[in-house]
Structure formats: C-alpha cells, structure tokens
Design an enzyme around this catalytic site. Structure first.
Site, PDB file in Angstrom:
ATOM      1  N   TYR A 151      -2.962 -45.211 -14.625  1.00 57.18           N
ATOM      2  CA  TYR A 151      -2.891 -46.242 -13.587  1.00 57.18           C
ATOM      3  C   TYR A 151      -2.684 -45.613 -12.213  1.00 57.18           C
ATOM      4  CZ  TYR A 151      -1.087 -49.967 -10.656  1.00 57.18           C
ATOM      5  OH  TYR A 151      -0.874 -50.841  -9.606  1.00 57.18           O
ATOM      6  N   PRO A 181       1.760 -52.207  -2.017  1.00 57.60           N
ATOM      7  CA  PRO A 181       3.109 -52.686  -2.322  1.00 57.60           C
ATOM      8  C   PRO A 181       3.785 -51.873  -3.419  1.00 57.60           C
ATOM      9  CG  PRO A 181       1.488 -54.056  -3.417  1.00 57.60           C
ATOM     10  CD  PRO A 181       0.716 -53.015  -2.648  1.00 57.60           C
ATOM     11  N   GLY A 182       5.107 -51.913  -3.390  1.00 57.67           N
ATOM     12  CA  GLY A 182       5.896 -51.377  -4.484  1.00 57.67           C
ATOM     13  C   GLY A 182       6.066 -52.444  -5.559  1.00 57.67           C
TER      14      GLY A 182
END
Length: 254
Positions: A151, A181-182
């Site tokens: 990923y 984003p986290g």
C-alpha cells in the site's frame, strides 16, 4: 462571483470521496459523482442539494475511463477539477505474504487507476486551457510501516505521478495538487480487513482521527485557491499523529 466549477470525483460512493462531493456542492459547484457502485452514487445524489451527475466507473478499466467521459452530456464535459480519490488498502501482512489478488487490486486501483484518469482527463484540460488535477495521497506516500508495504509503495507511486505530472505540465495553465492525509476514520480499515468490524474499529479506538470532511475541506481549498496559486502538496494529520506513524491514544491524547 466566479462561475461554478465542474468537478469530477472518483471513489465518490463513500468516505473521503463522498465528503469531497458534498463539500464542492456546498460551495455551489457542479459535481460528477463517480465510482463502481451505481446505487450508492444514486443515494449520494439524492442526499446532495446541488447540481450533480452520476457516472458509474471502474478506474482500473482504462478503456472504460476513456469511454465514460465521452458518455457525459455536452454540458458536463468541460472539467475544471478532477479529484482522483479512488483507492484502497488490503491486508496488513509482511510484503512477501501479500496475495496476488491483493497486490493486483492495490496497484491496479491506486496506481494504474490514476494513470488511466490522467490519460482520459488531462488532454481535454490542455485543449481548454484550464484545469486542476488533485490526487489523494497519504502520509503513506512519505513513509513505510510494517504490514503495509505494498500500500505504501502504491501511495509513493501516486505522489511521484502527481509531482511528475506537474513537471510535464510546466508552462501550461493546468494545476496539479496532492492532498495527503494521515489517519482518517472512514471505511478504509473495514475494506483493508475485509469487513472485520472489530479489527477495523480498533484502529481508531482511544484516539481522535481526522474525519472525511477534514480532508474534503483541504481538497476544496486547493481547488478554490487563486489561479496564481498551485498547492503542490497539502499534508494533514490529526493532532494526535506525529512522525507519520506515531498515534497518541488513551491518556496520552491531550
């Protein structure tokens, strides 16, 4: 007041994609809702108070991507913004234990799906002399973590594609941005763990993650920034996240 933007959002049936579609519609923009699940797109269309068009699409199918944009009515074809959001993670295992199916699905969606979108969308933007491509990256575009190597590799590739696209478009009016984003609390972990709700919920337990709406706000900011501004990358994490992979939980959450 400027004219409404015509915005394509892929992966719009849930999570960040659905929130992004809602956020653009709330700004008065016209939104093309795209994803594989036509019935979920119809549900979202019914929910949104605004000008929308449903475009079922599997981003992993290169020819379908080209054909789908050709199916758009004439008044929807002049895209101002394309948000390439469709993506997924599958499994959390050492890299050599990834199944062929999981690897193919992640790379086909997260990497080839983006390239398919660029091939279908960018030529029209160049012809019209305007446009903005926004890719949804991740903090995983900048690091690797145990069990998520494939990923992470796919998100590294997405960031390279977007940065490379900006170089290829040098001197043109077309803008390119990546919003990375986290931790975001969406269906992401349920998909990763193939419907295991307890395991997915544990990812977000005892902490305060970003919401899909937080990420959508960042996307809309990039799109509505003045024309002279190109947000190359907007990297956002929840306050509890540091160093990409450190998450404060429980009593450690201030």
């Amino acid at each position: 007041m400027s004219a409404p933007l015509t915005v394509l959002v892929t992966g719009a049936s849930a999570g960040i994609g659905a929130a992004t579609a809602r956020a653009f519609a709330a700004k008065g923009d016209r939104v093309i809702l795209s994803a594989r699940s036509a019935h979920r797109l119809r549900d979202l269309e019914a929910e949104i108070d605004g000008d929308t068009f449903v475009l079922p699409l599997d981003v992993t199918d290169a020819q379908a991507h080209l054909d789908a944009l050709g199916w758009l009515p004439a008044e929807w074809r002049d895209l101002d913004v394309a948000v390439l959001n469709a993506g997924l993670a599958l499994g959390l295992v050492p890299v050599w234990e990834n199944t062929v199916d999981h690897v193919d699905r992640m790379l086909d969606t997260n990497v080839k799906g983006v390239v398919n979108g660029l091939r279908a969308i960018v030529p029209g933007m160049l012809d019209r002399g305007r446009g903005h491509v926004i890719g949804i990256g991740s903090t995983a575009s900048h690091t690797v973590y145990p069990g998520g190597v494939v990923y992470c590799a796919s998100k590294h590739a997405l960031l390279a594609l977007m940065n490379g696209l900006k170089v290829d478009l040098h001197g043109t009016p077309v803008r390119v941005s990546t919003v990375s984003p986290g931790m975001v609390e969406t269906e992401f972990s349920r998909v990763r763990f193939e419907g295991d709700a307890a395991r997915a919920d544990a990812v977000y337990s005892d902490t305060v993650a970003l919401t899909a709406e937080d990420v959508a706000d960042a996307v809309v900011y990039c799109a509505h920034a003045p024309e002279r501004v190109n947000v190359q990358e907007l990297l956002l994490t929840p306050r509890v996240q540091s160093g990409y992979t450190m998450i404060a939980r429980g009593d450690d959450v201030p």
